[in-house]
Design an enzyme around this catalytic site. Sequence first.
Site, mmCIF file in Angstrom:
data_model
loop_
_atom_site.group_PDB
_atom_site.id
_atom_site.type_symbol
_atom_site.label_atom_id
_atom_site.label_comp_id
_atom_site.label_asym_id
_atom_site.label_seq_id
_atom_site.Cartn_x
_atom_site.Cartn_y
_atom_site.Cartn_z
ATOM 1 N N GLY A 2 -9.115 -21.611 36.477
ATOM 2 C CA GLY A 2 -10.040 -22.558 35.858
ATOM 3 C C GLY A 2 -11.148 -23.011 36.789
ATOM 4 O O GLY A 2 -11.728 -22.219 37.532
ATOM 5 N N ASP A 58 -10.963 -24.804 39.471
ATOM 6 C CA ASP A 58 -10.580 -24.617 40.872
ATOM 7 C C ASP A 58 -10.937 -23.202 41.337
ATOM 8 O O ASP A 58 -11.577 -23.014 42.383
ATOM 9 C CB ASP A 58 -9.082 -24.880 41.019
ATOM 10 C CG ASP A 58 -8.602 -24.986 42.462
ATOM 11 O OD1 ASP A 58 -9.433 -25.169 43.369
ATOM 12 O OD2 ASP A 58 -7.381 -24.908 42.659
ATOM 13 N N GLY A 85 -6.971 -29.221 29.546
ATOM 14 C CA GLY A 85 -6.684 -27.790 29.634
ATOM 15 C C GLY A 85 -5.262 -27.532 30.087
ATOM 16 O O GLY A 85 -4.319 -28.097 29.536
#
Length: 184
Positions: free
Chosen positions: A31, A33, A123
Site C-alpha cells: 500500500g 508504505d 484499507g
Amino acid sequence: MLIEAVLGDITTQDVDVIVNAANSSLLGGGGVDGAIHAAAGPGLLAACHELRATTLPDGLPVGDAVVTPGFDLTARWVIHTVGPNRHRGETDPVLLSSCFARPLELAVGLDAASIAFPAVSAGVYGWAVEDVARIAVGTVRVWQEGTEAGWTPGHPRPHGIEVVRFVLFSQNALDAFRSELDRA
C-alpha cells in the site's frame, strides 16, 4: 491553516512532509508504505534500518511517529506512523488520533509549512474510511484550535503549518474526507 482533501498519489505531493502509514518494523510493506519506500529510493530503507538498530530496536509503537529524510521524494521529510490494526483488536480511536497528532507535532519541530497524510489504518488495517476521516479531520481541527489559541491575525502562526492535505487513494475515501471537512 488550509485543511484539504485530494485524490492522488501521496509520493508526488509538493509538500514539506509526507506521512507514511508504516508497519512497526519500518522496513516497508504494501500500500502507501510500499509506494513511499519505492519512490524514496534505497536511502529510506537504510535510514529505517538505522532507526531499528539504534533508537527503535523493538519497532515503532502503534500511534507513535518518527522522522526520516525524504531522499528521492519531493518532500524533504517522511514521518512514519503506525496505525492501529482492527484485525488485531486495536480498536481504540485514541491510537488512531495519535497517528495524526504526533506527525503534526513532529512537523512543527521540522519547521514544516505543509504536510500530507494518507488515510492511516483504512484499507488492510480494517478501519472504515468514514471512521478514519472523522477521527483524522477532528484531530487536525482540535490540534489547530489548540495551537492557535491566543493567535492574533496579522501575526505569524504559532506553528508555521499552513497546509494539511489528506491525499486519498479512492473516490470513496475522498468523499468520506470531504464530507467531514464540510461539517462545521
